[in-house]
Write a protein that holds these residues in place. Structure first.
Motif, short mmCIF file in Angstrom:
data_model
loop_
_atom_site.label_atom_id
_atom_site.label_comp_id
_atom_site.label_asym_id
_atom_site.label_seq_id
_atom_site.Cartn_x
_atom_site.Cartn_y
_atom_site.Cartn_z
N ASN A 9 61.54 -16.87 20.72
CA ASN A 9 62.48 -17.99 20.79
C ASN A 9 63.50 -18.02 19.65
N ALA B 161 61.75 -17.03 10.62
CA ALA B 161 62.59 -17.06 11.82
C ALA B 161 63.94 -17.64 11.45
N PHE C 261 67.53 -19.30 13.08
CA PHE C 261 68.22 -19.89 14.22
C PHE C 261 69.67 -20.10 13.81
N MET D 263 50.90 -23.26 5.99
CA MET D 263 49.94 -23.85 6.92
C MET D 263 48.70 -24.29 6.12
N GLU E 143 54.37 -15.91 26.85
CA GLU E 143 55.13 -15.83 25.61
C GLU E 143 54.76 -16.94 24.62
N GLU F 129 52.61 -18.50 21.82
CA GLU F 129 51.70 -17.92 20.83
C GLU F 129 51.28 -18.97 19.82
N TRP G 256 48.30 -19.74 16.50
CA TRP G 256 47.29 -19.23 15.57
C TRP G 256 46.42 -20.39 15.12
N ALA G 257 45.10 -20.18 15.15
CA ALA G 257 44.20 -21.22 14.67
C ALA G 257 43.41 -20.71 13.49
N GLU H 115 50.29 -28.07 14.68
CA GLU H 115 51.66 -28.20 14.19
C GLU H 115 52.58 -27.34 15.02
N LEU I 253 55.52 -25.49 14.76
CA LEU I 253 56.37 -25.01 13.67
C LEU I 253 57.81 -24.84 14.14
N ILE J 145 59.70 -22.46 13.62
CA ILE J 145 59.96 -21.08 14.07
C ILE J 145 59.71 -20.93 15.57
N SER J 146 59.01 -21.89 16.17
CA SER J 146 58.51 -21.70 17.54
C SER J 146 59.54 -22.01 18.60
N SER J 147 60.62 -22.71 18.23
CA SER J 147 61.59 -23.12 19.24
C SER J 147 62.79 -23.75 18.58
N VAL K 257 46.00 -25.65 13.81
CA VAL K 257 46.59 -24.72 14.78
C VAL K 257 48.11 -24.70 14.59
N ALA K 258 48.66 -23.51 14.43
CA ALA K 258 50.10 -23.33 14.26
C ALA K 258 50.70 -22.82 15.55
N ILE L 223 53.44 -20.80 17.05
CA ILE L 223 54.35 -19.77 16.56
C ILE L 223 55.52 -19.56 17.52
N ASN L 224 55.23 -19.57 18.80
CA ASN L 224 56.30 -19.46 19.81
C ASN L 224 55.91 -20.34 20.98
N ASP L 225 56.86 -21.18 21.40
CA ASP L 225 56.56 -22.16 22.44
C ASP L 225 57.23 -21.77 23.74
N ASP L 226 56.44 -21.23 24.67
CA ASP L 226 56.96 -21.07 26.03
C ASP L 226 56.12 -21.87 27.00
#
Lengths: 275, 239, 275, 239, 275, 239
Positions: B29, B46, B48, B73, C60, C62, C64-65, C89, C91, C93-95, C144-145, C147-150
């Motif tokens: 993303n 990342a 943006f 984290m 897609e 992702e 991490w815990a 959380e 993050l 970076i995820s979107s 839990v992080a 990382i990428n939100d689909d």
């Protein structure tokens, strides 16, 4: 996570004057590149409520430092060590560019760099701040108020914090039958060294010391070096979105010690006069 | 400089880096991203943007603004870190932004924002330097116009010896840490911090050693970008 | 109390394609209505600083815990029980749609639903987390992080949290002379069941599983059901401003168990491979 | 379904609600309002709007936006609740808003905000359902165009028995709680949560029982509105 | 530090009517200048979860007060005294001019003035709230919810708080073998006096009592005086950016006592009826 | 009124002020400023403006808005004060603003903000009154058009005796404190608070005594301004 905020505006005439002066290796206020502004240090200005205090005027920059020595529980991972915390506040009286409210990133940086300068130099012997291991320690709060901001707060705050600590006392205690009793009698803080901060700024390819607010705003990079009386480098912080070359940093490190020694004499004089 | 030295806990030579791997393009993303593993550090960055500025009044008419957040984290540290952003994280976010900004050709993106987010998933000594390498790679991966990559590495002093790249085990008995970020093409040091206790000689030696570390990281970043774009591990291809 | 925020934008061509596909009971990514995306679970990815960890890729998406097991004082009303807290959380970076800062209501909902799924299933025997009644207990932090939100973070977060807990250990202890001593030796967490989350979304009158981000945005309603290995329903949460009929919920509850059993096998496999 | 059952602590039948009373129009300054007493729950809801949107950028051009806050007074709980808004209150505010929104004809009020404020003055089990009933009545009292009222009630499991409307005494030994909100005309369930432990049979039974509870609450809301507008306790009059 | 916020708007016709009425020493709602609106006090309205409660309607202003008596550690500087805290919340249901969120300066002032009225009057004997010196004391929380705001909340909140406290009980305790045990049996709070608040507003040169919301908005100055049953002045607070003359304050202080005595009778009646 | 009185701890007469000194123009970056030393109080006030209003929606078309913050430094109190702004500071900021506002001719500065910042560097009894005197002097020093200066002083009751200007040692055994601010020309009391226990007679006496204190502070403010502008300690010069 602010990237842009209300920034000092330097008018274009001032800018040009600063630059044309620098081209001749002099400054708008007629200082040489490596000259500090007039430094006044006064102590005992908050004697009714603090364990130690100092006012520093560096040119038109003015800061007040006050020390409070209280007792607290030690941190679990350092049960035999006292605590020292240094916190600087840029008061809204100090500049039209400061908004009241929680500290912004510049103020947090200022606080943390001041704190590290004291901490990393080992100025205070935190082991001597232990009252009873695992139970009670001294907690030394160094709070610094910025009253008027005309630049180079890193140095002004450091000088005020250091001087106030050197002036500071704390209550004695006794332990009887395992019970801690704080006494009215005072003793000095366990001071081990006198760190001195020096700050450099880069405008174009010129390196200057003790930048005032206009110079600081125009600088592309700023660096603060803290040295102790043994000539050791104990802390450094580069700021602003530009950089220094390796040669510049090496040169700066030499000058830092010389200037630091000069300023240490002034701090010790102020302490002596105040004692 | 690897002779007659005290042995490091890690068995590394004084001028030896921990294992480092950088991978570009790891977050779908994001416009650009990188994962760095640097010793035990696992850090994602990342990027943006260039994108619209919010809030509007922060927009600058002749260049981009750069936002940067360094965030840990809760599970990344020895003792769980509380989720709120700490003063330490705010300061490091600032010095990282100021380390990266000189490399970005901000004038190419007026009235926009470029956002850099750094997530520390597992921390070790030198996380801010590791983070800068990841962020620099992510900026390049995002196709942001840059004057140079920004390479970062720390030198320090452990057991009286000036060494490269102090890890967190060494840091416990370490006497000094000096993180540096460098734009190799211009020779500009854009991050420079020091905590500890160094003589003039040690100071100069640490600076020198830090520079050699940055040079290695510079190559690793280029390799990572080459690997992504040209599938070439040696990073030798021209653009 | 935000009612409108920066929401994902689905362009009209994608929207139409999703709808026309659904009319034929298929999906833009060629899945059937009740198919999950590819699920990858990897463990021990944060082994240097956590008691247990897992990475989940669901298509897609992702996450991490990481598990941290520390000790704490028990709550006064449950002196003989340990504590488990799950926190997710999203993050930045995820979107591009996530802003850094304190959690918004969607993130708080995600955290609380993940927490309830673990808590209500009795997955962890909190009585076994007691070290010394009224004095000291284990405190299990599940962070839990994203990382990428689909899309379908509810399931991805749940799988990562569950797997990381299954992988997790904690220090043993002894009590001698009334003094607690934590040992270096490890023991597994007291696990009693393996809850599995499944998530459904409704677009038009079609019910799909494991919605991706575009589908999630277009859905009028979403529901997450958590079941355990005994086929019990332990937690549920409907989201989005629309609804399901009674018949739909009954049907969903049947499918939830079947899919849950399939996914439980995958989680156990990942744990086995990691052990 | 009221035969062969274990006796409830409250003496209620398994499908029996606690005492409920709803009164519309209780807050003079609000555009619409209601007070619900539901067992020991005492809850006020007030509606303001349609009104101007603040801040402006939240305005939507073709419909109203809905704001909703569920808030507990410090004295409403067994142990004093701290005044700060909790994560629980934020989550419940969200699910209540999403439960009510489908009933509101938002398109009738473009570029406006409709604000729903719920205050828990005394709490008992099932406060979120009680709150939805109060808020639904307050929306109607405010004259907001609605597709339907939203009726809410929980079912649950106590001592192994599926029962309607778990109160806080039962909740201490309860094994499951399943709050539901229903738009009776459309048959849409717009709030649905579950915590606990239910077999498939119990799940279906709880759903069914919850529905009968919602039907009762639907009537009680209509009665309350009739009483205010037509002074008619039976609520049979047509508009 | 807000200087301007969403303020009540009084339309110009209402404004003119209020002023022309005041010119004839009467009010828009036909009260005399020093008349209070109808005052209704009801008790035990929150009996299931509080130690005491009261609802006050002053005209259309309505507030609910609830008392919770818990136990806590004493403050280090008052080890033998219990704690009383009064907190008022202006709920967003009470007015279109109230936003949800942390309390604004008006609400903080309302809370603090209510708190001081109770505290300074010595209404509660905090020494009697001590359970075990230095270890455990009663903590009395007075929380007041503003349900509908039609002005003069200072008085309405004070009456509700005072009445609820007068109605309140707290658990008894015993100490056996140095161990505190709280009992189910109840005892009344240690009440020593009944403070009564009265509020005046100034519009033009007229002084009125018990201003409603429109009058309050138009007033240039407001003052609240709290008196006890011995005719002592225990607390005062002027508000709004205008002022009173010395003569006005002297006159107000005389009337405050008379009105206070009248209202004290109503409070005592409500308590008697509720007992 | 200085006969037959109980001796005060400080040795002051009942109607005697502590030592007070006011200095105008102490902060270079401010448009106006003053330092007051009032007993052990050390307080700085600075005024900025009239200036642009931020955020814009707070702007008022026909007058200035006044912002005011009363803030204590952590080292200013007996026990270190935590740096966060307290509820007490918020309330005092409000009453000080309302005390000063009637003196400012706000209509002369439409669409602007006038900011008043008060910093308590060392606190003693009566800090809010001391602060008002400093802020009033700073407003005049900033050249803000004013109807009058605002003078402030407290009266109180200590050991059963009504006295002027209670300091913090007296406050420990004091029975009442009544801070007052006065616009001497108009006779308006714009700050008025009371905590403690006063009979009607004592109330009137405290009011009277407070007034005499304000009159003294009024003169001291004028002296400070005269000293700055005319280098005249007696403050007799006309403008």
């Amino acid at each position: 996570m602010p990237a842009v905020k209300k920034r000092r505006i330097v008018d274009s005439i001032t800018k040009e004057s600063i630059i044309s002066n620098l081209a001749n290796s002099t400054r708008l206020d007629e200082r040489g590149l490596l000259d500090y502004r007039n430094l006044e240090i006064e102590t005992k200005i908050l004697k009714d409520k603090t364990n130690g205090s100092a006012r520093v005027k560096l040119g038109e920059s003015e800061v007040w430092a006050g020390i409070k020595v209280e007792t607290a529980n030690p941190f679990p991972d350092t049960p035999a060590e006292g605590v020292m915390t240094c916190n600087a506040e840029r008061l809204p009286i100090s500049s039209q560019y400061i908004e009241p409210g929680p500290p912004d990133e510049d103020t947090i940086e200022l606080s943390r760099v001041s704190d590290r300068g004291i901490r990393e130099s080992g100025m205070i012997d935190v082991k001597e701040l232990c009252i009873k291991e695992g139970e009670r320690v001294y907690s030394v709060y160094v709070d610094v108020a910025v009253i008027n901001d005309d630049g180079n707060l890193f140095d002004a705050v450091a000088y005020a914090a250091t001087t106030a600590l050197l002036m500071s006392d704390m209550n004695k205690f006794t332990i009887e039958d395992d019970e801690i009793k704080m006494l009215d009698e005072k003793q000095p803080l366990p001071i081990k060294s006198v760190p001195v901060s020096t700050t450099f700024a880069k405008i174009g390819d010129k390196i200057i010391m003790d930048p005032n607010a206009d110079e600081e705003e125009m600088a592309t990079a700023r660096v603060t070096l803290v040295t102790d009386e043994n000539g050791k480098y104990v802390s450094a912080q580069k700021g602003k979105p530009g950089g220094f070359t390796f040669d510049e940093l090496r040169e700066i490190s030499v000058i830092s010690k010389e200037k630091g020694d000069e300023i240490r004499i002034k701090i010790r004089e102020a302490v002596k006069n105040g004692a | 400089m690897s002779k007659n030295n005290i042995e490091r806990i890690s068995g590394r030579a004084p001028d030896e880096l921990r294992n480092v791997s950088i991978k570009a393009g790891v977050i779908k993303n994001a416009d650009g991203s990188a994962l760095i593993e640097f010793g035990k550090n696992k850090i994602m960055a990342a990027v943006f943007g260039p994108k619209e500025v919010h809030p509007k009044h922060m927009m600058v008419s002749d260049r981009a603004i750069i936002k940067c957040r360094y965030h840990m984290m809760p599970f990344s540290t020895d003792t769980r870190k509380r989720p709120n952003i700490s003063r330490r994280e705010i300061e490091i976010s600032k010095v990282i932004r100021e380390a990266l900004q000189p490399a970005i050709i901000m004038e190419d993106y007026p009235r926009t924002a470029i956002e850099i987010y750094i997530e520390i998933l597992q921390s070790d000594g030198g996380s801010r330097c590791a983070a800068i390498n990841a962020a620099s790679t992510a900026l390049a991966d995002a196709g942001i116009n840059m004057r140079d990559l920004v390479a970062a590495c720390a030198a320090g002093k452990v057991n009286g010896q000036v060494v490269l790249d102090v890890d967190d085990t060494e840091d416990k008995t370490g006497e000094a840490d000096m993180p540096i970020a460098l734009l190799p093409n211009t020779g500009l040091i854009t991050l420079f911090q020091l905590d500890g206790n160094l003589s003039k000689e040690e100071f100069d030696k640490a600076l020198e050693l830090g520079k050699t570390g940055c040079d290695k990281l510079y190559k690793l970043q280029r390799d990572a970008l080459s690997e992504k774009y040209f599938n070439d591990k040696n990073g030798n291809k021209e653009e």
